[in-house]
Design an enzyme around this catalytic site. Structure first.
Site, PDB file in Angstrom:
ATOM      1  N   ASP A  37       0.845  -1.181   0.000  1.00 44.95           N
ATOM      2  CA  ASP A  37       0.000   0.000   0.000  1.00 44.95           C
ATOM      3  C   ASP A  37       0.886   1.239   0.000  1.00 44.95           C
ATOM      4  O   ASP A  37       2.050   1.176   0.417  1.00 44.95           O
ATOM      5  CB  ASP A  37      -0.913   0.008   1.231  1.00 44.95           C
ATOM      6  N   ASP A  53       4.291   2.041  -4.491  1.00 45.88           N
ATOM      7  CA  ASP A  53       3.491   2.869  -5.388  1.00 45.88           C
ATOM      8  C   ASP A  53       3.334   2.099  -6.689  1.00 45.88           C
ATOM      9  O   ASP A  53       4.321   1.863  -7.396  1.00 45.88           O
ATOM     10  CB  ASP A  53       4.205   4.200  -5.628  1.00 45.88           C
ATOM     11  N   VAL A  54       2.105   1.688  -7.015  1.00 42.25           N
ATOM     12  CA  VAL A  54       1.908   0.835  -8.183  1.00 42.25           C
ATOM     13  C   VAL A  54       2.184   1.563  -9.499  1.00 42.25           C
ATOM     14  O   VAL A  54       2.234   0.924 -10.553  1.00 42.25           O
ATOM     15  CB  VAL A  54       0.495   0.215  -8.211  1.00 42.25           C
ATOM     16  N   ASN A  83      -5.680  -5.370  -6.030  1.00 43.32           N
ATOM     17  CA  ASN A  83      -6.806  -4.591  -5.526  1.00 43.32           C
ATOM     18  C   ASN A  83      -6.566  -3.083  -5.541  1.00 43.32           C
ATOM     19  O   ASN A  83      -7.516  -2.304  -5.480  1.00 43.32           O
ATOM     20  CB  ASN A  83      -7.132  -5.050  -4.097  1.00 43.32           C
ATOM     21  N   TYR A 148     -13.627   6.254 -14.782  1.00 47.81           N
ATOM     22  CA  TYR A 148     -13.564   5.083 -13.913  1.00 47.81           C
ATOM     23  C   TYR A 148     -14.050   3.840 -14.647  1.00 47.81           C
ATOM     24  O   TYR A 148     -13.422   2.775 -14.579  1.00 47.81           O
ATOM     25  CB  TYR A 148     -14.405   5.330 -12.666  1.00 47.81           C
ATOM     26  N   THR A 183     -16.980   1.692   1.493  1.00 45.64           N
ATOM     27  CA  THR A 183     -15.552   1.865   1.718  1.00 45.64           C
ATOM     28  C   THR A 183     -15.249   3.319   2.077  1.00 45.64           C
ATOM     29  O   THR A 183     -16.105   4.202   1.929  1.00 45.64           O
ATOM     30  CB  THR A 183     -14.756   1.501   0.461  1.00 45.64           C
TER      31      THR A 183
END
Length: 255
Positions: A37, A53-54, A83, A148, A183
């Site tokens: 994360d 950091d993706v 995810n 999105y 969430t």
């Protein structure tokens, strides 16, 4: 259930929401679990936590290598849950090129980076599975979600392509398509609405069950797809949306 006994799993975006619920469920069912994360400071044992950091390939490779080492198993990874992701609002007119690039870089290319780094370790497993977090937005036209939806449509197509590419290597690839999940991101959207209570009611009413999906319910679906008990399941899109994708209910009768 202890269907994940002896297995090693890695969950991206695992510090909160769906990712955190998934990591804790897999650990509760016997897996050793690492979480990646941006800010994993809230992650507690028995979960292992790594900052990554993706959108940064070097960061992803370094974190996954460290996680696989610390999980033990001589370089074997059994489960990858992709995810990590971010949201976006608006029509095609409302976001500039920079925002399109930013969201796609996280939601789509970020998933590619994590999978690419994990694949050598997944190939060493006899029970390898990848589960991608997608969205109902991939299959339903939702207002104010153009960017999105485009990113999640790409995730669903990517899932099927990955499943075809890696099935003969013994790696199963599936995705979950949650509806509106309760969430922190949804909470922030509601807080910013002119009438948060009315907005929450509208989101609940959009799903045939009349309520938001819980992170635990999505985690349960992810665990189902990742489990060795689902060894014949690959290339599957599993909706976890309160029936939103398939049910068309008549309006409720007024009292």
């Amino acid at each position: 259930m202890n269907d994940f006994d002896g297995m090693r799993a890695l969950v991206t975006g695992g510090a909160s929401g769906i990712g955190r619920a998934t990591a804790e469920l897999l650990a509760g069912r016997g897996a050793r679990v690492a979480v990646l994360d941006l800010d994993p400071s809230t992650v507690d044992k028995p979960l292992l936590a790594y900052a990554a950091d993706v959108t940064d390939d070097a960061s992803v490779r370094e974190a996954i290598a460290a996680a696989v080492t610390d999980l033990g198993g001589q370089g074997v990874l059994d489960v990858l849950v992709n995810n990590a992701g971010i949201g976006a609002q608006g029509t095609v007119e409302d976001n500039d090129d920079a925002e399109w690039h930013r969201v796609l870089d996280v939601n789509v290319v970020g998933m590619v980076r994590c999978t690419r780094a994990a694949l050598p370790h997944l190939r060493a497993s006899s029970r390898a599975a990848i589960v991608n977090t997608c969205s109902i937005a991939a299959t339903a036209g939702l207002p104010q979600r153009a960017l999105y939806s485009a990113s999640k449509g790409a995730v669903q197509s990517l899932t099927l392509a990955m499943a075809a590419d890696h099935v003969r290597e013994g790696i199963r690839v599936n995705c979950v398509n949650p509806g509106t999940v309760d969430t922190p991101w949804i909470a922030r959207l509601l807080d910013a609405a002119d009438d948060p209570a009315a907005e929450r009611a509208a989101l609940r009413a959009r799903q045939p069950t009349g309520r938001l999906v819980t992170p635990a319910e999505v985690a349960g679906a992810i665990a189902h797809l990742a489990s060795p008990l689902s060894g014949a399941t690959t290339g599957t899109v599993l909706a976890v949306d309160g029936g939103m994708h398939g049910l068309r209910l008549r309006p409720a009768a007024r009292p």
